[in-house]
Design a protein around this motif. Structure first.
Motif, PDB file in Angstrom:
ATOM      1  N   ARG A   1       8.383   0.329  -3.853  1.00  0.00           N
ATOM      2  CA  ARG A   1       8.740   0.379  -2.428  1.00  0.00           C
ATOM      3  C   ARG A   1       9.253  -0.954  -1.924  1.00  0.00           C
ATOM      4  NH1 ARG A   1      11.277   1.246   1.173  1.00  0.00           N
ATOM      5  NH2 ARG A   1      10.720   1.908   3.277  1.00  0.00           N
TER       6      ARG A   1
ATOM      7  N   GLU B   1      11.682   5.115   4.463  1.00  0.00           N
ATOM      8  CA  GLU B   1      10.501   5.699   3.843  1.00  0.00           C
ATOM      9  C   GLU B   1      10.750   7.129   3.338  1.00  0.00           C
ATOM     10  OE1 GLU B   1       6.263   6.561   5.652  1.00  0.00           O
ATOM     11  OE2 GLU B   1       6.447   4.456   5.011  1.00  0.00           O
TER      12      GLU B   1
ATOM     13  N   TYR C   1      12.660   6.830   0.147  1.00  0.00           N
ATOM     14  CA  TYR C   1      11.789   6.309  -0.907  1.00  0.00           C
ATOM     15  C   TYR C   1      10.906   7.411  -1.473  1.00  0.00           C
ATOM     16  CZ  TYR C   1       7.538   4.134  -2.731  1.00  0.00           C
ATOM     17  OH  TYR C   1       6.445   3.812  -3.496  1.00  0.00           O
TER      18      TYR C   1
ATOM     19  N   VAL D   1       3.376  -0.329   0.372  1.00  0.00           N
ATOM     20  CA  VAL D   1       3.327   0.999   0.975  1.00  0.00           C
ATOM     21  C   VAL D   1       1.878   1.480   0.977  1.00  0.00           C
ATOM     22  CG1 VAL D   1       3.760   2.199  -1.219  1.00  0.00           C
ATOM     23  CG2 VAL D   1       4.365   3.305   0.937  1.00  0.00           C
TER      24      VAL D   1
END
Length: 382
Positions: free
Chosen positions: A206, A215, A218, A258
């Protein structure tokens, strides 16, 4: 069904100067008599298994003695890799350039070659793996641990550190890696060991590989990493595999990590039944709450192996602290589904380790002592 909390660790252990010098000579392309290499590595594996057993580790490894690092070793086993790759620091260190510079000056940044993918990827040879298997089997016969595991790089972590210059898409690259690594995965299990897939790409990725992505992007990308990993494991029973996820085995701010709660649903889609993850790291000591609050996404066959001792400091954790960390997870999923582990390896790269070698084994001993305390409490209470 276990009658106590079993102990294990993530894989790499301190290598001697003789082993490190030999590995780096091999990396430079110098000729090394095969018999000499085999003897030195074999003796090192025997010694490290003996010390693990002496320290109270139940599920041991070969310490990754023959490997220069847990991800780049694959260049000697599969085709398609050459050259080197520029270093890209993680986002948390970029945010503190003075600390990053201090780490580099103080030897906190290991130097080794990270080859790039420059050609078609296929299995090259299983000979180095066969040697690793033989050494570990010999040490197991001599020292009789309760069990053993062997590390292998996941397709995602190979892609994290070794960029693609050949395949038209990242998906094609990951698929080629998965198929090329499949024979190694299957051979480790066939040898009678637990296969450990090292997958820091799912956490560390991340703020490294995907630090410029949103996000949602990801999560979609790492779900693809899990998909190709599962495909590579199609011939391997899930209960013979465990997966290690981390946020980077280095002392640093880690404020860009993360959250475990963000990635936990994706992690639970992976086939390996065992999950090793960091909780001794101060940034992740609260992560047990995600397992408590998101228990519905955790399959009932999963074994949690939280890191209850840190791998980046020379503090020797108090066994009572270790016991409390173990119990946090046992209270959530049950004592039979928890093992005691470490946050990460203690020698991720040959010749590099933040923890003094003797303190490493002292930390493993306190891991065993803490697991014994937790076991006595939980089985006595029952």
């Amino acid at each position: 069904m276990p009658d106590r909390i079993l102990t294990t660790h993530v894989g790499s252990l301190p290598r001697s100067r003789e082993v490190t010098d030999l590995i780096f000579a091999q990396e430079r392309g110098e000729f090394i008599e095969p018999a000499d290499f085999d003897r030195v590595i074999g003796e090192a594996v025997d010694a490290c298994v003996a010390r693990q057993v002496e320290s109270g580790v139940d599920l041991v490894s070969d310490g990754e003695m023959s490997k220069i690092s847990y991800a780049t070793y694959i260049k000697d086993r599969i085709t398609g890799f050459d050259g080197d790759s520029p270093r890209t620091p993680p986002a948390d260190l970029e945010a503190f350039p003075s600390f990053l510079e201090r780490q580099a000056r103080g030897g906190g940044t290991p130097t080794y070659r990270r080859p790039r993918c420059v050609g078609e990827i296929h299995p090259r040879t299983l000979a180095p793996l066969d040697e690793d298997v033989a050494h570990l089997k010999h040490a197991i016969a001599a020292h009789k641990p309760n069990g053993a595991f062997m590390n292998a790089a996941s397709p995602g972590v190979i892609a994290l550190f070794q960029p693609n210059d050949f395949y038209p898409t990242q998906d094609a690259y990951l698929e080629a890696l998965a198929e090329a690594m499949r024979p190694e995965y299957e051979a480790i299990v066939a040898a009678g060991f637990i296969l450990q897939l090292d997958s820091p790409d799912l956490g560390l990725g991340r703020h490294m590989m995907y630090k410029d992505r949103s996000e949602p992007e990801y999560l979609q990308l790492i779900e693809r990493h899990v998909d190709v990993l599962n495909h590579a494991l199609r011939n391997v029973p899930g209960d013979r595999v465990r997966m290690h996820v981390c946020w980077g085995n280095y002392e640093g701010p880690h404020h860009c990590d993360v959250e475990m709660g963000t990635i936990l649903p994706v992690l639970m889609k992976a086939k390996p039944q065992g999950l090793l993850f960091e909780t001794a790291n101060p940034r992740h000591q609260h992560d047990w709450t995600y397992f408590r609050d998101m228990l519905s996404v955790v399959p009932e066959d999963r074994v949690l192996i939280p890191g209850v001792i840190d791998s980046t400091t020379n503090f020797i954790e108090h066994p009572q602290v270790v016991a409390l960390r173990i119990q946090q997870f046992a209270d959530i999923v049950g004592r039979e589904r928890v093992q005691a582990g470490t946050d990460c390896g203690f020698s991720t790269f040959a010749g590099y380790g933040a923890v003094d070698p003797e303190i490493v084994y002292a930390k493993l001993a306190t891991l065993a002592e803490g697991a014994a305390i937790a076991s006595e409490r939980m089985w006595k209470a029952a």
